[in-house]
Design a protein around this motif. Structure first.
Motif, PDB file in Angstrom:
ATOM      1  N   TRP A 367       0.137 -28.617 -30.978  1.00 18.17           N
ATOM      2  CA  TRP A 367       0.663 -29.326 -29.813  1.00 18.17           C
ATOM      3  C   TRP A 367      -0.073 -30.639 -29.574  1.00 18.17           C
ATOM      4  O   TRP A 367      -0.959 -30.745 -28.742  1.00 18.17           O
ATOM      5  CB  TRP A 367       0.598 -28.439 -28.567  1.00 18.17           C
ATOM      6  CG  TRP A 367       1.774 -27.532 -28.482  1.00 18.17           C
ATOM      7  CD1 TRP A 367       1.846 -26.242 -28.901  1.00 18.17           C
ATOM      8  CD2 TRP A 367       3.064 -27.858 -27.966  1.00 18.17           C
ATOM      9  NE1 TRP A 367       3.100 -25.740 -28.686  1.00 18.17           N
ATOM     10  CE2 TRP A 367       3.870 -26.709 -28.115  1.00 18.17           C
ATOM     11  CE3 TRP A 367       3.621 -29.009 -27.403  1.00 18.17           C
ATOM     12  CZ2 TRP A 367       5.212 -26.689 -27.703  1.00 18.17           C
ATOM     13  CZ3 TRP A 367       4.958 -28.985 -27.000  1.00 18.17           C
ATOM     14  CH2 TRP A 367       5.727 -27.835 -27.148  1.00 18.17           C
ATOM     15  N   SER A 368       0.330 -31.636 -30.327  1.00 16.56           N
ATOM     16  CA  SER A 368      -0.111 -33.005 -30.077  1.00 16.56           C
ATOM     17  C   SER A 368       1.040 -33.937 -30.413  1.00 16.56           C
ATOM     18  O   SER A 368       1.863 -33.641 -31.291  1.00 16.56           O
ATOM     19  CB  SER A 368      -1.344 -33.368 -30.904  1.00 16.56           C
ATOM     20  OG  SER A 368      -1.018 -33.482 -32.282  1.00 16.56           O
ATOM     21  N   VAL A 369       1.101 -35.049 -29.718  1.00 14.10           N
ATOM     22  CA  VAL A 369       2.146 -36.034 -29.996  1.00 14.10           C
ATOM     23  C   VAL A 369       2.053 -36.497 -31.442  1.00 14.10           C
ATOM     24  O   VAL A 369       3.063 -36.578 -32.151  1.00 14.10           O
ATOM     25  CB  VAL A 369       2.018 -37.234 -29.028  1.00 14.10           C
ATOM     26  CG1 VAL A 369       3.016 -38.325 -29.402  1.00 14.10           C
ATOM     27  CG2 VAL A 369       2.221 -36.795 -27.582  1.00 14.10           C
ATOM     28  N   ASN A 400      -0.541 -42.584 -22.524  1.00 15.81           N
ATOM     29  CA  ASN A 400       0.838 -43.050 -22.585  1.00 15.81           C
ATOM     30  C   ASN A 400       0.989 -44.209 -23.555  1.00 15.81           C
ATOM     31  O   ASN A 400       1.944 -44.261 -24.347  1.00 15.81           O
ATOM     32  CB  ASN A 400       1.294 -43.471 -21.185  1.00 15.81           C
ATOM     33  CG  ASN A 400       2.745 -43.895 -21.150  1.00 15.81           C
ATOM     34  OD1 ASN A 400       3.626 -43.173 -21.584  1.00 15.81           O
ATOM     35  ND2 ASN A 400       2.994 -45.086 -20.629  1.00 15.81           N
ATOM     36  N   CYS A 401       0.053 -45.141 -23.514  1.00 20.83           N
ATOM     37  CA  CYS A 401       0.062 -46.260 -24.461  1.00 20.83           C
ATOM     38  C   CYS A 401      -0.035 -45.752 -25.899  1.00 20.83           C
ATOM     39  O   CYS A 401       0.734 -46.157 -26.774  1.00 20.83           O
ATOM     40  CB  CYS A 401      -1.076 -47.213 -24.141  1.00 20.83           C
ATOM     41  SG  CYS A 401      -1.275 -48.563 -25.333  1.00 20.83           S
ATOM     42  N   ASP A 402      -0.981 -44.862 -26.146  1.00 21.56           N
ATOM     43  CA  ASP A 402      -1.169 -44.311 -27.489  1.00 21.56           C
ATOM     44  C   ASP A 402       0.077 -43.562 -27.966  1.00 21.56           C
ATOM     45  O   ASP A 402       0.514 -43.709 -29.113  1.00 21.56           O
ATOM     46  CB  ASP A 402      -2.363 -43.352 -27.513  1.00 21.56           C
ATOM     47  CG  ASP A 402      -3.703 -44.056 -27.328  1.00 21.56           C
ATOM     48  OD1 ASP A 402      -3.758 -45.290 -27.476  1.00 21.56           O
ATOM     49  OD2 ASP A 402      -4.698 -43.358 -27.034  1.00 21.56           O
ATOM     50  N   ALA A 403       0.637 -42.741 -27.084  1.00 27.33           N
ATOM     51  CA  ALA A 403       1.787 -41.916 -27.468  1.00 27.33           C
ATOM     52  C   ALA A 403       3.017 -42.765 -27.745  1.00 27.33           C
ATOM     53  O   ALA A 403       3.784 -42.492 -28.687  1.00 27.33           O
ATOM     54  CB  ALA A 403       2.078 -40.899 -26.367  1.00 27.33           C
ATOM     55  N   THR A 404       3.219 -43.802 -26.935  1.00 30.04           N
ATOM     56  CA  THR A 404       4.342 -44.714 -27.166  1.00 30.04           C
ATOM     57  C   THR A 404       4.214 -45.373 -28.530  1.00 30.04           C
ATOM     58  O   THR A 404       5.175 -45.439 -29.311  1.00 30.04           O
ATOM     59  CB  THR A 404       4.374 -45.784 -26.054  1.00 30.04           C
ATOM     60  OG1 THR A 404       4.513 -45.151 -24.782  1.00 30.04           O
ATOM     61  CG2 THR A 404       5.522 -46.757 -26.272  1.00 30.04           C
ATOM     62  N   TYR A 405       3.032 -45.851 -28.834  1.00 26.01           N
ATOM     63  CA  TYR A 405       2.765 -46.476 -30.130  1.00 26.01           C
ATOM     64  C   TYR A 405       3.015 -45.505 -31.280  1.00 26.01           C
ATOM     65  O   TYR A 405       3.655 -45.851 -32.289  1.00 26.01           O
ATOM     66  CB  TYR A 405       1.325 -46.979 -30.150  1.00 26.01           C
ATOM     67  CG  TYR A 405       0.803 -47.333 -31.519  1.00 26.01           C
ATOM     68  CD1 TYR A 405       1.215 -48.490 -32.170  1.00 26.01           C
ATOM     69  CD2 TYR A 405      -0.099 -46.491 -32.175  1.00 26.01           C
ATOM     70  CE1 TYR A 405       0.737 -48.807 -33.430  1.00 26.01           C
ATOM     71  CE2 TYR A 405      -0.578 -46.805 -33.434  1.00 26.01           C
ATOM     72  CZ  TYR A 405      -0.165 -47.961 -34.058  1.00 26.01           C
ATOM     73  OH  TYR A 405      -0.628 -48.271 -35.304  1.00 26.01           O
ATOM     74  N   LEU A 406       2.538 -44.272 -31.147  1.00 28.82           N
ATOM     75  CA  LEU A 406       2.695 -43.292 -32.220  1.00 28.82           C
ATOM     76  C   LEU A 406       4.173 -42.982 -32.480  1.00 28.82           C
ATOM     77  O   LEU A 406       4.586 -42.828 -33.638  1.00 28.82           O
ATOM     78  CB  LEU A 406       1.947 -42.008 -31.868  1.00 28.82           C
ATOM     79  CG  LEU A 406       0.429 -42.042 -32.053  1.00 28.82           C
ATOM     80  CD1 LEU A 406      -0.210 -40.807 -31.441  1.00 28.82           C
ATOM     81  CD2 LEU A 406       0.064 -42.146 -33.540  1.00 28.82           C
ATOM     82  N   CYS A 407       4.962 -42.883 -31.414  1.00 34.24           N
ATOM     83  CA  CYS A 407       6.390 -42.627 -31.597  1.00 34.24           C
ATOM     84  C   CYS A 407       7.057 -43.751 -32.374  1.00 34.24           C
ATOM     85  O   CYS A 407       7.828 -43.510 -33.313  1.00 34.24           O
ATOM     86  CB  CYS A 407       7.073 -42.458 -30.244  1.00 34.24           C
ATOM     87  SG  CYS A 407       6.720 -40.909 -29.383  1.00 34.24           S
ATOM     88  N   LEU A 408       6.768 -44.992 -31.998  1.00 33.89           N
ATOM     89  CA  LEU A 408       7.403 -46.119 -32.668  1.00 33.89           C
ATOM     90  C   LEU A 408       6.923 -46.277 -34.104  1.00 33.89           C
ATOM     91  O   LEU A 408       7.698 -46.640 -34.997  1.00 33.89           O
ATOM     92  CB  LEU A 408       7.127 -47.402 -31.884  1.00 33.89           C
ATOM     93  CG  LEU A 408       7.906 -47.512 -30.569  1.00 33.89           C
ATOM     94  CD1 LEU A 408       7.347 -48.626 -29.702  1.00 33.89           C
ATOM     95  CD2 LEU A 408       9.388 -47.731 -30.848  1.00 33.89           C
ATOM     96  N   LYS A 409       5.670 -45.978 -34.347  1.00 34.69           N
ATOM     97  CA  LYS A 409       5.126 -46.121 -35.695  1.00 34.69           C
ATOM     98  C   LYS A 409       5.678 -45.069 -36.649  1.00 34.69           C
ATOM     99  O   LYS A 409       5.902 -45.347 -37.838  1.00 34.69           O
ATOM    100  CB  LYS A 409       3.608 -46.011 -35.647  1.00 34.69           C
ATOM    101  CG  LYS A 409       2.936 -46.173 -37.014  1.00 34.69           C
ATOM    102  CD  LYS A 409       1.422 -46.056 -36.904  1.00 34.69           C
ATOM    103  CE  LYS A 409       0.764 -46.207 -38.283  1.00 34.69           C
ATOM    104  NZ  LYS A 409      -0.709 -46.044 -38.206  1.00 34.69           N
ATOM    105  N   ASN A 410       5.925 -43.864 -36.155  1.00 33.73           N
ATOM    106  CA  ASN A 410       6.214 -42.736 -37.042  1.00 33.73           C
ATOM    107  C   ASN A 410       7.640 -42.212 -36.987  1.00 33.73           C
ATOM    108  O   ASN A 410       7.982 -41.308 -37.753  1.00 33.73           O
ATOM    109  CB  ASN A 410       5.251 -41.588 -36.727  1.00 33.73           C
ATOM    110  CG  ASN A 410       3.809 -41.937 -37.053  1.00 33.73           C
ATOM    111  OD1 ASN A 410       3.418 -42.003 -38.205  1.00 33.73           O
ATOM    112  ND2 ASN A 410       3.015 -42.178 -36.020  1.00 33.73           N
TER     113      ASN A 410
END
Length: 452
Positions: A367-369, A400-410
């Motif tokens: 359970w991690s983004v 939130n910043c980190d998670a947004t970035y991870l979604c767009l990157k991956n």
């Protein structure tokens, strides 16, 4: 002739060079300069969909006026997003669009609104067209009733005699023959009809095709709650409708509930067949919806949101994987992979709703983004696109910043859930920072001045 001139030219050039080297120092100033070596510029990231989910219930009063809608859409645009998922048929089964099938949604629970416009979806489309924002209309597929604080409301309750026996039925995990109809279960806020009901199938297909017919400008149609209900300590799909459906699917006699789940809560001898049956009911319904929608508008995308934890999906009949993915485990039949429906989607929105952002935050759990947005294609295997989505309510601004970035990157896009949480928790700027971190890393700074 051309080859002869070419050879003569080479010879003349060689003679000239020899003469220069014999008689004088070679002066290259008369020759054209060599072109400069270009700087290596990294390819810019593609502009991906970046979406805000707008829940009907949580934003019911705020979005009852044009001014309220205008203000929220301006923030969505200003803070880097270019798409919305708009709840147009919430879980009560009423319509937030001009419907000839469903009653209008003017009340949710004890809250009633009077709007200063005629058409919720229509006004959103008008304003989003001005702003360059795509609209995906979201439908709570199986939900047609709502229970909250003792208030029972919605399409099912308006027509209870017609729909009661088509509702999903729960059985207690440790007492399978103790059942309750979801319409009578106050623990369930959304009252869900069974995917196995032909009457329900016709209803939801007609709702979806009505939306696509009346609103050709929508980018897509998103299906939420396309599944069986989930409840700790119980199993849904244990009513007569589904038990008879199981028998027809497997060409067997109607099973006893204790053959599915034992009296002590264990896996019964027919449990894996029951798991496959329910998953196939969901897939077949999705196939009907897709076929009907695409017949009207082939360009209308089919989206579906589900939890990113694929390993739990068997419990609610929602196999969002590819048919090429072959799982193992006592809960699966050898043919369970046939229930995979990724190839029926244009976009799967994977719900990476974890409070841990990085795998390193807690390596002992999936359970991690980061894990969810990196592992989705292990299951989908290229059958459709995937957008990573996050729960704003579970994160602070740095996360939130980190998670947004991870979604767009991956993944192929990004969605945040949802508008009320982003407003209440002040997450607009950190969302924009996450977007900029992916799209324009050279200008990204964590200390960027907020726009609002």
């Amino acid at each position: 002739m051309k080859l002869r001139k070419y050879i003569m030219g080479i010879a003349l050039a060689a003679t000239t060079m020899t003469a220069c080297s014999d008689n004088e120092t070679f002066d290259p100033s008369g020759l054209a300069p060599e072109p400069p070596i270009p700087d290596i510029v990294p390819e810019a990231p593609s502009i991906k969909p970046k979406a805000m989910w707008i829940d009907a219930h949580a934003n019911f009063e705020k979005l009852s006026t044009k001014a309220g809608i205008d203000a929220e859409l301006k923030k969505i645009k200003d803070f880097g997003m270019n798409m919305i998922y708009l709840d147009v048929k919430p879980g009560n089964g009423y319509a937030l669009y001009k419907s000839d099938i469903l009653p209008p949604c003017n009340a949710i629970g004890n809250t009633t609104v009077t709007r200063d416009y005629d058409d919720y979806l229509g006004y959103f489309l008008e304003k989003c067209d001005e702003l360059g924002i795509d609209v995906v209309a979201s439908v709570v597929a199986t939900g047609f009733g709502h229970q909250e604080n003792g208030v029972q409301q919605g399409y099912i309750y308006d027509n209870l005699a017609e729909w009661y026996d088509k509702c999903q039925v729960r059985s207690d995990e440790n007492d399978p023959d103790n059942t309750v109809n979801i319409a009578d279960d106050p623990a369930q806020s959304v009252v869900m009809l069974s995917p196995a009901s032909p009457e329900f199938q016709d209803l939801i297909v007609n709702v979806c095709t009505e939306i696509v017919t009346k609103y050709p400008k929508i980018k897509g149609l998103s299906l939420d709650y396309l599944r069986y209900c989930n409840n700790d300590g119980g199993w849904f799909g244990m009513g007569a409708l589904d038990l008879n459906g199981y028998a027809n699917y497997w060409n067997e006699s109607v099973p006893q509930r204790t053959e599915i789940v034992t009296a002590t809560g264990g896996i019964g001898p027919k449990f894996s067949k029951w798991v496959e049956y329910r998953s196939m009911m969901v897939k077949q319904l999705l196939a009907r919806i897709r076929s009907s929608v695409k017949a009207i508008n082939p360009d209308c995308e089919i989206h579906l949101w589900a939890s990113a934890q694929w390993s739990s999906r068997y419990s609610i009949g929602q196999n969002w994987a590819s048919t090429k993915y072959k799982p193992s485990g006592a809960q699966y039949t050898d043919t369970y992979s046939n229930t995979g429906f990724a190839d029926l989607l244009d976009v799967f929105v994977t719900g990476a709703y974890a409070s841990n952002v990085w795998i390193a935050d807690n390596p002992a759990t999936e359970w991690s983004v980061e894990n969810f947005v990196k592992s989705w294609n292990n299951y989908i295997m290229g059958d459709c696109k995937c957008y990573g989505s996050i729960a704003a309510y579970a994160l602070d601004n740095e996360q939130n910043c980190d998670a947004t970035y991870l979604c767009l990157k991956n993944t192929d896009g990004f969605m945040t859930f949802e508008l009320s949480h982003v407003n209440n928790r002040g997450m607009w700027q950190s969302t924009l920072q996450g977007i900029n971190r992916y799209e324009d890393p050279t200008s990204y700074t964590e200390d960027s001045d907020p726009l609002y």
